[in-house]
Design a protein around this motif. Sequence first.
Motif, mmCIF file in Angstrom:
data_model
loop_
_atom_site.group_PDB
_atom_site.id
_atom_site.type_symbol
_atom_site.label_atom_id
_atom_site.label_comp_id
_atom_site.label_asym_id
_atom_site.label_seq_id
_atom_site.Cartn_x
_atom_site.Cartn_y
_atom_site.Cartn_z
ATOM 1 N N LEU A 128 0.829 -1.221 0.000
ATOM 2 C CA LEU A 128 0.000 0.000 0.000
ATOM 3 C C LEU A 128 0.860 1.266 0.000
ATOM 4 N N CYS A 132 0.662 3.970 -3.024
ATOM 5 C CA CYS A 132 0.271 5.356 -2.731
ATOM 6 C C CYS A 132 1.385 6.325 -3.149
ATOM 7 N N ASN A 133 2.607 5.859 -2.996
ATOM 8 C CA ASN A 133 3.758 6.678 -3.379
ATOM 9 C C ASN A 133 3.796 6.877 -4.897
ATOM 10 N N LEU A 135 1.424 7.122 -6.828
ATOM 11 C CA LEU A 135 0.404 8.076 -7.273
ATOM 12 C C LEU A 135 1.026 9.446 -7.523
ATOM 13 N N CYS A 143 1.001 6.572 -12.561
ATOM 14 C CA CYS A 143 -0.058 7.037 -11.656
ATOM 15 C C CYS A 143 -1.356 6.278 -11.928
ATOM 16 N N PHE A 147 -3.264 3.630 -9.459
ATOM 17 C CA PHE A 147 -4.635 3.926 -9.023
ATOM 18 C C PHE A 147 -5.581 2.778 -9.388
ATOM 19 N N LEU A 150 -5.063 0.133 -6.877
ATOM 20 C CA LEU A 150 -5.650 0.525 -5.589
ATOM 21 C C LEU A 150 -7.175 0.406 -5.622
ATOM 22 N N CYS A 154 -9.334 -1.747 -3.059
ATOM 23 C CA CYS A 154 -10.410 -1.156 -2.244
ATOM 24 C C CYS A 154 -11.720 -1.921 -2.447
ATOM 25 N N MET A 173 -4.755 6.942 3.350
ATOM 26 C CA MET A 173 -5.203 6.751 1.967
ATOM 27 C C MET A 173 -6.354 7.690 1.584
ATOM 28 N N LYS A 176 -5.396 11.186 0.864
ATOM 29 C CA LYS A 176 -4.584 11.126 -0.358
ATOM 30 C C LYS A 176 -5.502 11.051 -1.591
ATOM 31 N N PHE A 177 -6.485 10.130 -1.540
ATOM 32 C CA PHE A 177 -7.409 9.988 -2.682
ATOM 33 C C PHE A 177 -8.133 11.313 -2.952
ATOM 34 N N CYS A 195 -12.417 4.815 -5.582
ATOM 35 C CA CYS A 195 -11.752 4.276 -4.387
ATOM 36 C C CYS A 195 -12.478 4.723 -3.119
#
Length: 889
Positions: A128, A132-133, A135, A143, A147, A150, A154, A173, A176-177, A195
């Motif tokens: 994770l 996330c990094n 992104l 990216c 996504f 992810l 989710c 998260m 971030k989203f 997400c």
Amino acid sequence: MDWQPDEQGLQQVLQLLKDSQSPNTATQRVVQDKLKQLNQFPDFNNYLIFVLTRLKSEDEPTRSLSGLILKNNVKAHYQSFPPPVADFIKQECLNNIGDASSLIRATIGILITTIASKGELQMWPELLPQLCNLLNSEDYNTCEGAFGALQKICEDSSELLDSDALNRPLNIMIPKFLQFFKHCSPKIRSHAIACVNQFIMDRAQALMDNIDTFIEHLFALAVDEDPEVRKNVCRALVMLLEVRIDRLIPHMHSIIQYMLQRTQDHDENVALEACEFWLTLAEQPICKEVLSSHLVQLIPILVNGMKYSEIDIILLKGDVEEDEAVPDSEQDIKPRFHKSRTVTLPHEEERPEDPEDPEEDDDDDDDTLSDWNLRKCSAAALDVLANVFREELLPHLLPLLKGLLFHPEWVIKESGILVLGAIAEGCMQGMVPYLPELIPHLIQCLSDKKALVRSIACWTLSRYAHWVVSQPPDMHLKPLMTELLKRILDGNKRVQEAACSAFATLEEEACTELVPYLSFILDTLVFAFGKYQHKNLLILYDAIGTLADSVGHHLNQPEYIQKLMPPLIQKWNELKDEDKDLFPLLECLSSVATALQSGFLPYCEPVYQRCVTLVQKTLAQAMMYNQHPDQYEAPDKDFMIVALDLLSGLAEGLGGQVEQLVARSNIMTLLFQCMQDTMPEVRQSSFALLGDLTKACFMHVKPCIAEFMPILGTNLNPEFISVCNNATWAIGEICMQMGAEMQPYVQMVLNNLVEIINRPNTPKTLLENTAITIGRLGYVCPQEVAPMLQQFIRPWCTSLRNIRDNEEKDSAFRGICMMIGVNPGGVVQDFIFFCDAVASWVSPKDDLRDMFYKILHGFKDQVGEENWQQFSEQFPPLLKERLAAFYGV
């Protein structure tokens, strides 16, 4: 050093991937065998990931296929991958999630979420954070790929992500989203919303903490130019309406305005998501208050959405008028579920209306379409709103309806008929003044030249069947029936199906009103037998069974039997014991046997024998399967359930005449096994049959009572309502046959029955049957049951006051009177309830009335005139009047 493939091995794998894209079934079989062989090699999976992530010289479909085969291997046996293989696969996935091809990115995303859902989210702590990094990458592909992965994680692991097990990653998260809602790429905006949407329904804490930011961001995207983004915004708002309506209420006016626009979106997927909003809003208490002023805009939009789209018409072959000679494809036929027999008692109010499940009802049968579409959703929304607003809807609808129903274009006329059907339940009262004019118009539409108009007219008319039947029969019932019967013989299969279903509804409403037309009805239904393809035959059985249920013994006339039985028996002989089409046929015969009573005698023997065989075969197969699950298939127990239910129908219809059939078979031995089956539905049907055989030919049941009673006792378990209900009923029937010989068995069942009658939230049917059986136990063994009187008298009285006068009620009340004779103290505290229950009798038999008289007067004399006056002051006026009139107290 990185793992490297062996050139020869790689060529083998590539050849396999090429072969597996061949349409030839023989080649496919070879591929499957080869896959099994290669799976013996631990590093076969390394080759598969290598082709997916590194072999850019290959075409994309081949690389993607390699990833999908790997995904299936992960699903099947990831636990046994050697650690170096598992690590290589994980590392390759994360390093290549930004592949230039969107197909390869999606495949890697699927692979990642499959590994994650094999319990690996805990074992892959860097997954994770790394995704996330990624992104933040400047590279669009990286990216988007991260996504995409992810979003899949989710979707697949939303609960785990919101748990302490992973140290609550959502706290990082979700914020971030939310940042990505403003991203310049629509695909990435869409991923970001999708997400977050995964966490709305479960009210994830991290989302609830950011709920206002989330809603603000959604509003900002309301008019996004990308349809996928608009769809996800609508979906989010629909879910928020269910879980956080408090947050939406301040903005409700503008949200409704927005949804009115989106429901007309030129992208049908967006319109469908938006249309769900009205369905959800209708379930909220605030619906009426917030929506009233918008109905004037909303109703025309919903009505407009109820037209068939051009694609619908192509898919439905709307221009094909005659297809009755075209055989059905097997996958079009939905599996049917048999509803096992439950014993119920007749109530005071005539024919209780089933609260129809609106989901089922709106099924104007566009089954062949992808099941849910804008038309169905709009119709369902109009249906639920009609139930909320009732007559207030009509001023907005009626002006539209006139134009629709008489429109020259069939598509528009058809949608008007659907509208009329959708509002039938909610707006019935307000529609009544218009029905005398509308029903004849709808009956005329039954002979429209377009099949889709004829079929919808069938459905809509069935929604008004209750009103049609309430009018003098010559007014509407007769013309409707005549035209529906013609439609049952329509040349179009969809119309046949709609007409058969509508006719079954009409039968339920009209009941014995149909008796004068039976000959005519049977001629049509029997003619349809020779005409119908597979799928509609199954619906025809239902229409015949419903007819038998509706007219009952009126069907028992030689000329009717002559028409109906030969085609049914012919089908019965054509079908093999393994054929699932037996289910609806057996259900149909069960209704017919019950209705025909002695008229079924000439047909009963082969039917009886076959049912016994079906039960025996299923039990044998179940035994083999339990002993050797690897060698035998588990049986389909529905065969046994349906057969038991038909045997019940025979026992009920033939009564004592079923005796010689039972004598010549081993049904009691089979029943002993069925009553102990692990499957509740089998036990449920067994106890119904036991009760019916007890009534019909107790001489064959009696020798088994000592073995059967303990089983009945253990099944008095309200966890399985229907099993418990039927076991209770059977015990009551056994009491009536055993008389005083019931005494040794009372203790096996009495405590459970008393516990059930005192349980909160016990369903009404079960309470009534329990009360009847306690009364019957007390009738045959008053000394044993009377000591417990005080523990059950109150719920006993309240549950039986609404039952109509009948045999069961009669025997139960005699039991209560005899127990009061043995233990008068047991009733003193709750005497008012006893008085109320006695007053529920319309015309008890004379000797039962005497028993009531004696108890009432005995109580009055015991307490003295003055106390009785005080006591009877508490009575409601109606109860006071009845007791004074009938019993002079």
